[in-house]
Design a protein around this motif. Structure first.
Motif, PDB file in Angstrom:
ATOM      1  N   ARG A   1     -12.689 -10.187   9.792  1.00 27.55           N
ATOM      2  CA  ARG A   1     -12.799 -11.582  10.255  1.00 27.55           C
ATOM      3  C   ARG A   1     -12.643 -11.681  11.772  1.00 27.55           C
ATOM      4  NH1 ARG A   1     -13.143 -14.694   5.905  1.00 27.55           N
ATOM      5  NH2 ARG A   1     -11.948 -14.239   4.045  1.00 27.55           N
ATOM      6  N   GLU A   2     -11.692 -10.927  12.314  1.00 24.41           N
ATOM      7  CA  GLU A   2     -11.487 -10.930  13.767  1.00 24.41           C
ATOM      8  C   GLU A   2     -12.713 -10.398  14.492  1.00 24.41           C
ATOM      9  OE1 GLU A   2      -7.948  -8.640  14.457  1.00 24.41           O
ATOM     10  OE2 GLU A   2      -6.643 -10.157  13.545  1.00 24.41           O
ATOM     11  N   GLU A   3     -13.259  -9.291  14.007  1.00 28.97           N
ATOM     12  CA  GLU A   3     -14.451  -8.715  14.644  1.00 28.97           C
ATOM     13  C   GLU A   3     -15.634  -9.668  14.550  1.00 28.97           C
ATOM     14  OE1 GLU A   3     -15.172  -4.832  13.047  1.00 28.97           O
ATOM     15  OE2 GLU A   3     -13.452  -3.961  14.088  1.00 28.97           O
ATOM     16  N   LEU A   4     -15.796 -10.300  13.406  1.00 26.62           N
ATOM     17  CA  LEU A   4     -16.889 -11.255  13.239  1.00 26.62           C
ATOM     18  C   LEU A   4     -16.714 -12.429  14.201  1.00 26.62           C
ATOM     19  CD1 LEU A   4     -19.439 -12.005  11.691  1.00 26.62           C
ATOM     20  CD2 LEU A   4     -17.989 -13.064   9.960  1.00 26.62           C
ATOM     21  N   HIS A   5     -15.487 -12.896  14.349  1.00 25.91           N
ATOM     22  CA  HIS A   5     -15.222 -13.990  15.285  1.00 25.91           C
ATOM     23  C   HIS A   5     -15.522 -13.562  16.726  1.00 25.91           C
ATOM     24  CE1 HIS A   5     -13.381 -17.589  16.919  1.00 25.91           C
ATOM     25  NE2 HIS A   5     -12.711 -16.807  17.763  1.00 25.91           N
ATOM     26  N   GLN A   6     -15.107 -12.373  17.088  1.00 27.78           N
ATOM     27  CA  GLN A   6     -15.364 -11.880  18.437  1.00 27.78           C
ATOM     28  C   GLN A   6     -16.860 -11.759  18.725  1.00 27.78           C
ATOM     29  OE1 GLN A   6     -13.261  -8.183  18.221  1.00 27.78           O
ATOM     30  NE2 GLN A   6     -11.290  -9.084  18.817  1.00 27.78           N
ATOM     31  N   ILE A   7     -17.582 -11.161  17.776  1.00 25.97           N
ATOM     32  CA  ILE A   7     -18.995 -10.857  18.006  1.00 25.97           C
ATOM     33  C   ILE A   7     -19.884 -12.082  17.864  1.00 25.97           C
ATOM     34  CG2 ILE A   7     -20.953  -9.504  17.124  1.00 25.97           C
ATOM     35  CD1 ILE A   7     -18.799  -7.368  16.346  1.00 25.97           C
ATOM     36  N   MET A   8     -19.569 -12.959  16.907  1.00 24.44           N
ATOM     37  CA  MET A   8     -20.477 -14.072  16.632  1.00 24.44           C
ATOM     38  C   MET A   8     -19.981 -15.419  17.172  1.00 24.44           C
ATOM     39  SD  MET A   8     -23.015 -12.559  15.369  1.00 24.44           S
ATOM     40  CE  MET A   8     -23.976 -14.034  15.150  1.00 24.44           C
ATOM     41  N   THR A   9     -18.777 -15.464  17.741  1.00 26.05           N
ATOM     42  CA  THR A   9     -18.285 -16.711  18.332  1.00 26.05           C
ATOM     43  C   THR A   9     -17.926 -16.516  19.802  1.00 26.05           C
ATOM     44  OG1 THR A   9     -17.425 -17.435  16.187  1.00 26.05           O
ATOM     45  CG2 THR A   9     -16.596 -18.577  18.131  1.00 26.05           C
ATOM     46  N   GLU A  10     -17.015 -15.584  20.074  1.00 27.70           N
ATOM     47  CA  GLU A  10     -16.561 -15.401  21.454  1.00 27.70           C
ATOM     48  C   GLU A  10     -17.655 -14.859  22.368  1.00 27.70           C
ATOM     49  OE1 GLU A  10     -12.909 -13.177  21.682  1.00 27.70           O
ATOM     50  OE2 GLU A  10     -12.014 -14.321  20.041  1.00 27.70           O
ATOM     51  N   LEU A  11     -18.388 -13.845  21.903  1.00 26.76           N
ATOM     52  CA  LEU A  11     -19.450 -13.271  22.738  1.00 26.76           C
ATOM     53  C   LEU A  11     -20.550 -14.295  23.045  1.00 26.76           C
ATOM     54  CD1 LEU A  11     -20.569 -10.819  24.235  1.00 26.76           C
ATOM     55  CD2 LEU A  11     -21.591 -10.065  22.072  1.00 26.76           C
ATOM     56  N   PRO A  12     -21.094 -15.009  22.058  1.00 21.85           N
ATOM     57  CA  PRO A  12     -22.084 -16.040  22.398  1.00 21.85           C
ATOM     58  C   PRO A  12     -21.514 -17.132  23.310  1.00 21.85           C
ATOM     59  CG  PRO A  12     -22.182 -15.552  20.066  1.00 21.85           C
ATOM     60  CD  PRO A  12     -20.977 -14.835  20.615  1.00 21.85           C
ATOM     61  N   ALA A  13     -20.215 -17.429  23.185  1.00 17.52           N
ATOM     62  CA  ALA A  13     -19.600 -18.459  24.019  1.00 17.52           C
ATOM     63  C   ALA A  13     -19.611 -18.065  25.495  1.00 17.52           C
ATOM     64  CB  ALA A  13     -18.175 -18.738  23.558  1.00 17.52           C
ATOM     65  N   ARG A  14     -19.593 -16.787  25.792  1.00 14.41           N
ATOM     66  CA  ARG A  14     -19.656 -16.335  27.186  1.00 14.41           C
ATOM     67  C   ARG A  14     -20.934 -16.823  27.867  1.00 14.41           C
ATOM     68  NH1 ARG A  14     -18.122  -9.915  26.573  1.00 14.41           N
ATOM     69  NH2 ARG A  14     -16.031 -10.231  25.715  1.00 14.41           N
ATOM     70  N   PHE A  15     -21.988 -17.022  27.063  1.00 17.19           N
ATOM     71  CA  PHE A  15     -23.292 -17.384  27.616  1.00 17.19           C
ATOM     72  C   PHE A  15     -23.792 -18.724  27.078  1.00 17.19           C
ATOM     73  CE2 PHE A  15     -22.879 -12.769  27.066  1.00 17.19           C
ATOM     74  CZ  PHE A  15     -22.780 -12.411  28.402  1.00 17.19           C
ATOM     75  N   SER A  16     -22.897 -19.515  26.509  1.00 14.48           N
ATOM     76  CA  SER A  16     -23.224 -20.835  25.938  1.00 14.48           C
ATOM     77  C   SER A  16     -24.325 -20.743  24.880  1.00 14.48           C
ATOM     78  CB  SER A  16     -23.642 -21.806  27.049  1.00 14.48           C
ATOM     79  OG  SER A  16     -22.605 -21.956  27.980  1.00 14.48           O
ATOM     80  N   LEU A  17     -24.191 -19.773  23.978  1.00 15.78           N
ATOM     81  CA  LEU A  17     -25.170 -19.554  22.917  1.00 15.78           C
ATOM     82  C   LEU A  17     -24.568 -19.769  21.527  1.00 15.78           C
ATOM     83  CD1 LEU A  17     -26.781 -16.281  24.340  1.00 15.78           C
ATOM     84  CD2 LEU A  17     -27.703 -18.603  24.482  1.00 15.78           C
ATOM     85  N   GLN A  18     -23.453 -20.504  21.443  1.00 15.50           N
ATOM     86  CA  GLN A  18     -22.785 -20.692  20.164  1.00 15.50           C
ATOM     87  C   GLN A  18     -23.671 -21.429  19.163  1.00 15.50           C
ATOM     88  OE1 GLN A  18     -21.690 -21.613  23.239  1.00 15.50           O
ATOM     89  NE2 GLN A  18     -19.523 -22.085  23.186  1.00 15.50           N
ATOM     90  N   ARG A  19     -24.358 -22.464  19.597  1.00 16.21           N
ATOM     91  CA  ARG A  19     -25.190 -23.255  18.678  1.00 16.21           C
ATOM     92  C   ARG A  19     -26.309 -22.390  18.107  1.00 16.21           C
ATOM     93  NH1 ARG A  19     -29.940 -25.171  18.911  1.00 16.21           N
ATOM     94  NH2 ARG A  19     -30.195 -24.871  21.138  1.00 16.21           N
ATOM     95  N   GLU A  20     -26.954 -21.602  18.955  1.00 14.09           N
ATOM     96  CA  GLU A  20     -28.088 -20.788  18.526  1.00 14.09           C
ATOM     97  C   GLU A  20     -27.669 -19.686  17.546  1.00 14.09           C
ATOM     98  OE1 GLU A  20     -27.313 -21.599  21.611  1.00 14.09           O
ATOM     99  OE2 GLU A  20     -29.088 -22.405  22.629  1.00 14.09           O
ATOM    100  N   SER A  21     -26.459 -19.179  17.698  1.00 11.97           N
ATOM    101  CA  SER A  21     -26.005 -18.087  16.831  1.00 11.97           C
ATOM    102  C   SER A  21     -25.224 -18.587  15.620  1.00 11.97           C
ATOM    103  CB  SER A  21     -25.144 -17.111  17.629  1.00 11.97           C
ATOM    104  OG  SER A  21     -23.979 -17.754  18.104  1.00 11.97           O
ATOM    105  N   SER A  22     -24.984 -19.885  15.542  1.00  8.85           N
ATOM    106  CA  SER A  22     -24.121 -20.422  14.481  1.00  8.85           C
ATOM    107  C   SER A  22     -24.708 -20.235  13.080  1.00  8.85           C
ATOM    108  CB  SER A  22     -23.828 -21.898  14.733  1.00  8.85           C
ATOM    109  OG  SER A  22     -25.013 -22.662  14.649  1.00  8.85           O
ATOM    110  N   VAL A  23     -26.027 -20.204  12.954  1.00 10.06           N
ATOM    111  CA  VAL A  23     -26.645 -20.049  11.637  1.00 10.06           C
ATOM    112  C   VAL A  23     -26.300 -18.685  11.045  1.00 10.06           C
ATOM    113  CG1 VAL A  23     -28.831 -20.087  10.378  1.00 10.06           C
ATOM    114  CG2 VAL A  23     -28.521 -21.559  12.352  1.00 10.06           C
TER     115      VAL A  23
END
Length: 195
Positions: free
Chosen positions: A158-180
């Protein structure tokens, strides 16, 4: 269509899936919907495993490669100066994962394609998480000498998934695009650990 998908994903390898689709497509009494589904699954198979998975002995999973690339990119955040390079790596990985906002050209305009893409992502996530839960190296610490309880493995996933699919996209403001994709992977991990 549900029956076709269950039978398709019951085959564990890309080679077996390609052969299944070829055999299924040869049946004379297929409906137009089934033919479209077979075509879309073939496109997804090609995008994920390459053009000729039925002929190769070892087939690489492009989704897994892209996910591991994201993991490496997250782990080596080296500050402001490398942000441009990191963003390119993230965009390339998201395109390899077939996130629609990052593809130069869509794979299909068919309205059923998003549901099939979600099924492909679910299969990838299930494969990834099951392999982590079975892998002795992932399940242990201290050079493989001390086993870790399954609850800790799930927490780590869960931590790794959060890091890779939430924190990393957040660095580049891509959270919405990767949320699916993130939602599909979180759902898959929850379903896997609940059973």
């Amino acid at each position: 269509m549900e029956d076709l998908l269950k039978r398709y994903y019951a085959h564990p390898t890309a080679r077996e899936r390609a052969l299944f689709l070829a055999e299924y497509a040869a049946e004379p009494a297929l409906s137009a919907e089934e033919r479209e589904t077979i075509e879309l699954l073939s496109r997804l198979l090609t995008a994920r495993f390459g053009a000729r998975p039925e002929r190769r002995q070892t087939v690489s999973d492009r989704f897994l490669t892209a996910f591991m690339d994201l993991r490496v990119t997250y782990a080596r955040d080296s500050g402001f100066l490398s942000r441009g390079k990191q963003k390119k790596e993230v965009l390339r990985a998201f395109a390899a994962l077939l996130l629609p906002d990052f593809l130069i050209e869509p794979i299909s305009e068919n309205p059923r394609f998003p549901a099939l893409l979600s099924a492909e992502w679910r299969d990838f996530a299930d494969t990834l998480f099951r392999s982590c839960l079975r892998d002795p190296a992932y399940r242990s610490r201290v050079f493989g000498l001390v086993p870790v309880p399954e609850e800790m493995i799930v927490r780590r996933l869960r931590e790794e998934l959060h890091q890779i699919m939430t924190e990393l996209p957040a660095r580049f403001s891509l959270q919405r695009e990767s949320s699916v994709l993130r939602a599909v992977m979180e759902e898959s991990l929850s379903a896997l650990t609940a059973s």
